[in-house]
Write a protein that holds these residues in place. Sequence first.
Motif, PDB file in Angstrom:
ATOM      1  N   VAL A 210      -0.861   3.893 -22.159  1.00 56.92           N
ATOM      2  CA  VAL A 210       0.208   4.263 -21.694  1.00 56.92           C
ATOM      3  C   VAL A 210       0.690   3.250 -20.605  1.00 56.92           C
ATOM      4  O   VAL A 210       0.023   2.717 -20.141  1.00 56.92           O
ATOM      5  CB  VAL A 210       0.013   5.797 -21.149  1.00 56.92           C
ATOM      6  N   ALA A 211       2.091   3.476 -20.284  1.00 56.24           N
ATOM      7  CA  ALA A 211       2.655   2.798 -19.343  1.00 56.24           C
ATOM      8  C   ALA A 211       3.434   3.489 -18.376  1.00 56.24           C
ATOM      9  O   ALA A 211       4.023   4.533 -18.935  1.00 56.24           O
ATOM     10  CB  ALA A 211       3.388   1.663 -19.889  1.00 56.24           C
ATOM     11  N   MET A 212       3.552   3.453 -17.190  1.00 54.99           N
ATOM     12  CA  MET A 212       4.321   4.072 -16.297  1.00 54.99           C
ATOM     13  C   MET A 212       5.605   4.073 -16.617  1.00 54.99           C
ATOM     14  O   MET A 212       6.247   2.860 -16.791  1.00 54.99           O
ATOM     15  CB  MET A 212       4.037   3.772 -14.746  1.00 54.99           C
ATOM     16  N   ILE A 213       6.434   5.247 -16.493  1.00 54.69           N
ATOM     17  CA  ILE A 213       7.984   5.200 -16.870  1.00 54.69           C
ATOM     18  C   ILE A 213       8.789   5.120 -15.376  1.00 54.69           C
ATOM     19  O   ILE A 213      10.022   5.025 -15.396  1.00 54.69           O
ATOM     20  CB  ILE A 213       8.574   6.207 -17.483  1.00 54.69           C
ATOM     21  N   LYS A 214       8.163   5.277 -14.233  1.00 57.50           N
ATOM     22  CA  LYS A 214       8.849   5.352 -12.926  1.00 57.50           C
ATOM     23  C   LYS A 214       7.938   4.883 -12.044  1.00 57.50           C
ATOM     24  O   LYS A 214       6.566   5.093 -12.137  1.00 57.50           O
ATOM     25  CB  LYS A 214       9.451   6.518 -12.431  1.00 57.50           C
ATOM     26  N   ASP A 215       8.058   4.236 -10.587  1.00 59.29           N
ATOM     27  CA  ASP A 215       7.343   4.040  -9.550  1.00 59.29           C
ATOM     28  C   ASP A 215       6.588   5.265  -9.327  1.00 59.29           C
ATOM     29  O   ASP A 215       7.388   6.565  -8.990  1.00 59.29           O
ATOM     30  CB  ASP A 215       8.083   3.471  -8.414  1.00 59.29           C
ATOM     31  N   LEU A 216       5.216   5.426  -8.820  1.00 56.14           N
ATOM     32  CA  LEU A 216       4.693   6.667  -8.230  1.00 56.14           C
ATOM     33  C   LEU A 216       3.711   6.260  -7.277  1.00 56.14           C
ATOM     34  O   LEU A 216       2.774   5.520  -7.484  1.00 56.14           O
ATOM     35  CB  LEU A 216       3.740   7.060  -9.668  1.00 56.14           C
ATOM     36  N   LYS A 217       4.043   6.624  -6.033  1.00 63.25           N
ATOM     37  CA  LYS A 217       3.144   6.468  -4.860  1.00 63.25           C
ATOM     38  C   LYS A 217       1.939   7.512  -5.133  1.00 63.25           C
ATOM     39  O   LYS A 217       1.874   8.661  -5.318  1.00 63.25           O
ATOM     40  CB  LYS A 217       4.013   7.045  -3.882  1.00 63.25           C
ATOM     41  N   LEU A 218       0.471   6.697  -4.859  1.00 68.17           N
ATOM     42  CA  LEU A 218      -0.617   7.736  -4.815  1.00 68.17           C
ATOM     43  C   LEU A 218      -0.571   8.192  -3.548  1.00 68.17           C
ATOM     44  O   LEU A 218      -0.479   7.456  -2.362  1.00 68.17           O
ATOM     45  CB  LEU A 218      -1.569   6.436  -5.267  1.00 68.17           C
ATOM     46  N   LYS A 219      -1.029   9.760  -3.640  1.00 65.81           N
ATOM     47  CA  LYS A 219      -1.104  10.331  -2.315  1.00 65.81           C
ATOM     48  C   LYS A 219      -2.463   9.687  -1.673  1.00 65.81           C
ATOM     49  O   LYS A 219      -3.628   9.602  -2.272  1.00 65.81           O
ATOM     50  CB  LYS A 219      -1.457  11.815  -2.893  1.00 65.81           C
ATOM     51  N   GLY A 220      -2.476   9.879  -0.414  1.00 59.92           N
ATOM     52  CA  GLY A 220      -3.465   9.547   0.482  1.00 59.92           C
ATOM     53  C   GLY A 220      -3.654   8.001   0.405  1.00 59.92           C
ATOM     54  O   GLY A 220      -4.720   7.520   0.966  1.00 59.92           O
ATOM     55  N   SER A 221      -2.800   7.266   0.138  1.00 57.24           N
ATOM     56  CA  SER A 221      -2.792   5.629   0.125  1.00 57.24           C
ATOM     57  C   SER A 221      -1.487   5.184   0.250  1.00 57.24           C
ATOM     58  O   SER A 221      -0.590   5.948   0.046  1.00 57.24           O
ATOM     59  CB  SER A 221      -3.832   5.119  -0.870  1.00 57.24           C
ATOM     60  N   SER A 222      -1.514   3.755   0.416  1.00 57.99           N
ATOM     61  CA  SER A 222      -0.307   3.046   0.435  1.00 57.99           C
ATOM     62  C   SER A 222       0.076   2.400  -0.898  1.00 57.99           C
ATOM     63  O   SER A 222       0.753   1.760  -1.048  1.00 57.99           O
ATOM     64  CB  SER A 222      -0.251   2.336   1.661  1.00 57.99           C
ATOM     65  N   GLU A 223      -0.583   2.636  -1.742  1.00 60.74           N
ATOM     66  CA  GLU A 223      -0.699   2.197  -3.255  1.00 60.74           C
ATOM     67  C   GLU A 223       0.542   2.463  -3.929  1.00 60.74           C
ATOM     68  O   GLU A 223       0.963   3.863  -3.814  1.00 60.74           O
ATOM     69  CB  GLU A 223      -1.807   2.381  -4.075  1.00 60.74           C
ATOM     70  N   VAL A 224       1.133   1.770  -4.813  1.00 61.15           N
ATOM     71  CA  VAL A 224       2.395   2.295  -5.528  1.00 61.15           C
ATOM     72  C   VAL A 224       2.018   1.660  -7.087  1.00 61.15           C
ATOM     73  O   VAL A 224       1.594   0.607  -7.229  1.00 61.15           O
ATOM     74  CB  VAL A 224       3.760   1.781  -4.986  1.00 61.15           C
TER      75      VAL A 224
END
Length: 113
Positions: free
Chosen positions: A59-73
């Motif tokens: 699968v591939a992401m369809i929108k930017d998604l910020k990961l909770k608990g980190s600064s990763e996107v």
Amino acid sequence: MSDHTCPLCEMTDVLEHPGKIECLTCGHEWTAEGPADEAPAERVVKDAYGNVLANGDIVAMIKDLKLKGSSEVLKVGTKSKPIRLVDGDHEIDCKMDGISIALKAMYVKKVAP
């Protein structure tokens, strides 16, 4: 809405179609007569565009998604390793960018092999 309840997730957010009923929460479909004390069918997980997902799909992401608990996107278009479908409110377990993550199917699209 309706007086019907989904036999899988027990939510009452359902759509009534001619001859069948569809749960808006989990995507489960059953006949309008209702499940006559039968075991619930295997859970159907659909991506954001309605494609049915299975174990091993990519699968591939369809929108930017910020990961909770980190600064990763996770950016749009980030592809996963082969997925595994699980029960719970996050239907997909996979690895993206080297991170093990649980995702909801509404944030991904199935990628052709």
